[in-house]
Design a protein around this motif. Structure first.
Motif, short mmCIF file in Angstrom:
data_model
loop_
_atom_site.label_atom_id
_atom_site.label_comp_id
_atom_site.label_asym_id
_atom_site.label_seq_id
_atom_site.Cartn_x
_atom_site.Cartn_y
_atom_site.Cartn_z
N HIS A 149 5.91 -3.03 -12.22
CA HIS A 149 4.91 -3.69 -11.36
C HIS A 149 4.34 -4.88 -12.13
O HIS A 149 3.47 -4.73 -12.97
CB HIS A 149 3.81 -2.67 -11.02
N ALA B 246 1.81 1.50 -3.93
CA ALA B 246 1.17 1.04 -5.16
C ALA B 246 -0.33 1.34 -5.13
O ALA B 246 -0.95 1.28 -4.06
CB ALA B 246 1.39 -0.45 -5.34
N GLU C 159 2.88 5.36 -6.96
CA GLU C 159 2.45 4.86 -8.25
C GLU C 159 1.26 5.72 -8.70
O GLU C 159 0.13 5.49 -8.29
CB GLU C 159 2.06 3.39 -8.15
N ASN D 234 -1.53 3.38 -12.70
CA ASN D 234 -1.58 1.92 -12.67
C ASN D 234 -2.56 1.51 -13.76
O ASN D 234 -3.73 1.89 -13.74
CB ASN D 234 -2.05 1.44 -11.29
#
Length: 222
Positions: free
Chosen positions: A7, A131, A155, A158
Motif C-alpha cells: 500500500h 483498506a 488490511e 495499516n
C-alpha cells in the motif's frame, strides 16, 4: 524472507503524496524490501489527475508512476507491481492484478458500485481488499467494513492507523475468515513507517503475492 510493501502512494498521481516513484523505490530498497505494489489513488479518490482530460489521457497519467518506479526498480534489483486504491462511498479498496491495458479498455471504471467493482475485478482473476476498514474521517459517514461477499482480503494492519483501529480490523478478519494483509499506506520517503508482508519465496509476479495472501502464506510486517 522477502519483504513487499502492499500500500504505497506517489506524487503527483496521489494528491496526498509528496515523494516521486523513484524516491519511494530507493526508500524501500534501503529499508531491505524486495518490492512494492504501487497503489495510487484512482480517479474517484484523492487523485492529482486533472478532471478535464480524456479517459485515455487520464489512464496514461495514472499509470506513469508505475512505469517510472519499475524503471528505477530494475536498476537496483527491486520489484515493482501495479495496483490502485479505489474509493467508493468513503470506503477504500486495494486492487491487485488489473493492468494498464484493462483500464484503457474500460472507460468509466471509476463509476462502479461495490458489487459491480467486485465482479469486474474478480472477472479478471484479480484481487480486492478493503483498506483501513475502520478508519474514521470527516468524509466517512459510517466507518466500518464492506460486505464480505464482495471482497477477498482485509488490511488488518495499516501503519498510518492507530492500534485500536488495526485491532478492530484484525478481529473482524479472523471472525469472517478473510485473507489478511498489512501495509504502510506510505505517502512519502521521509516519515513513512515501512510495513507490508513477508514471503518465504520471491514474487515473480503480482499473482504470487495475491495467492500468498489468500492462502495465508505471509507474515505481516507490523
Amino acid at each position: 524472507m522477502f519483504l513487499y510493501e502492499t500500500h504505497m502512494h506517489t506524487y503527483p498521481v496521489s494528491a496526498c503524496a509528496t515523494s516521486s516513484p523513484e524516491e519511494m523505490v530507493n526508500y524501500y530498497k534501503a529499508a531491505g524490501f524486495s518490492g512494492a505494489i504501487i497503489t495510487d489513488h484512482f480517479f474517484n479518490g484523492n487523485s492529482g489527475c486533472p478532471h478535464n482530460l480524456s479517459w485515455e489521457s487520464k489512464v496514461k497519467f495514472f499509470v506513469k508512476p508505475y512505469y517510472e518506479a519499475k524503471l528505477a526498480g530494475d536498476k537496483c534489483d527491486f520489484d515493482v507491481f501495479f495496483g490502485m486504491e479505489y474509493s467508493l462511498n468513503g470506503m477504500d479498496f486495494l486492487l491487485y492484478g488489473l493492468t494498464p491495458e484493462f483500464l484503457a479498455a474500460n472507460p468509466d471504471f471509476d463509476k462502479l458500485t461495490l458489487p459491480e467493482l467486485s465482479a469486474a475485478v474478480r472477472g479478471e482473476g484479480a484481487y480486492i481488499a478493503h483498506a483501513h476498514p475502520f478508519r474514521k474521517a470527516w468524509w466517512i459517514n459510517e466507518p466500518g467494513p464492506s460486505d464480505v461477499e464482495f471482497i477477498d482480503g482485509f488490511e488488518v494492519y495499516n501503519a498510518s492507523m492507530p492500534d485500536n483501529t488495526n485491532k478492530k480490523a484484525m478481529d473482524y478478519a479472523k471472525t469472517h475468515n478473510l485473507a489478511m494483509q498489512a501495509g504502510s499506506d506510505a505517502h512519502n520517503a521521509f516519515t513513512s513507517k515501512p510495513s507490508g508482508i513477508a514471503m518465504k519465496k520471491p514474487a515473480e509476479n503480482i499473482f504470487d503475492i495475491i495467492n500468498a495472501i489468500k492462502s495465508g502464506q505471509v507474515e505481516l510486517i507490523t
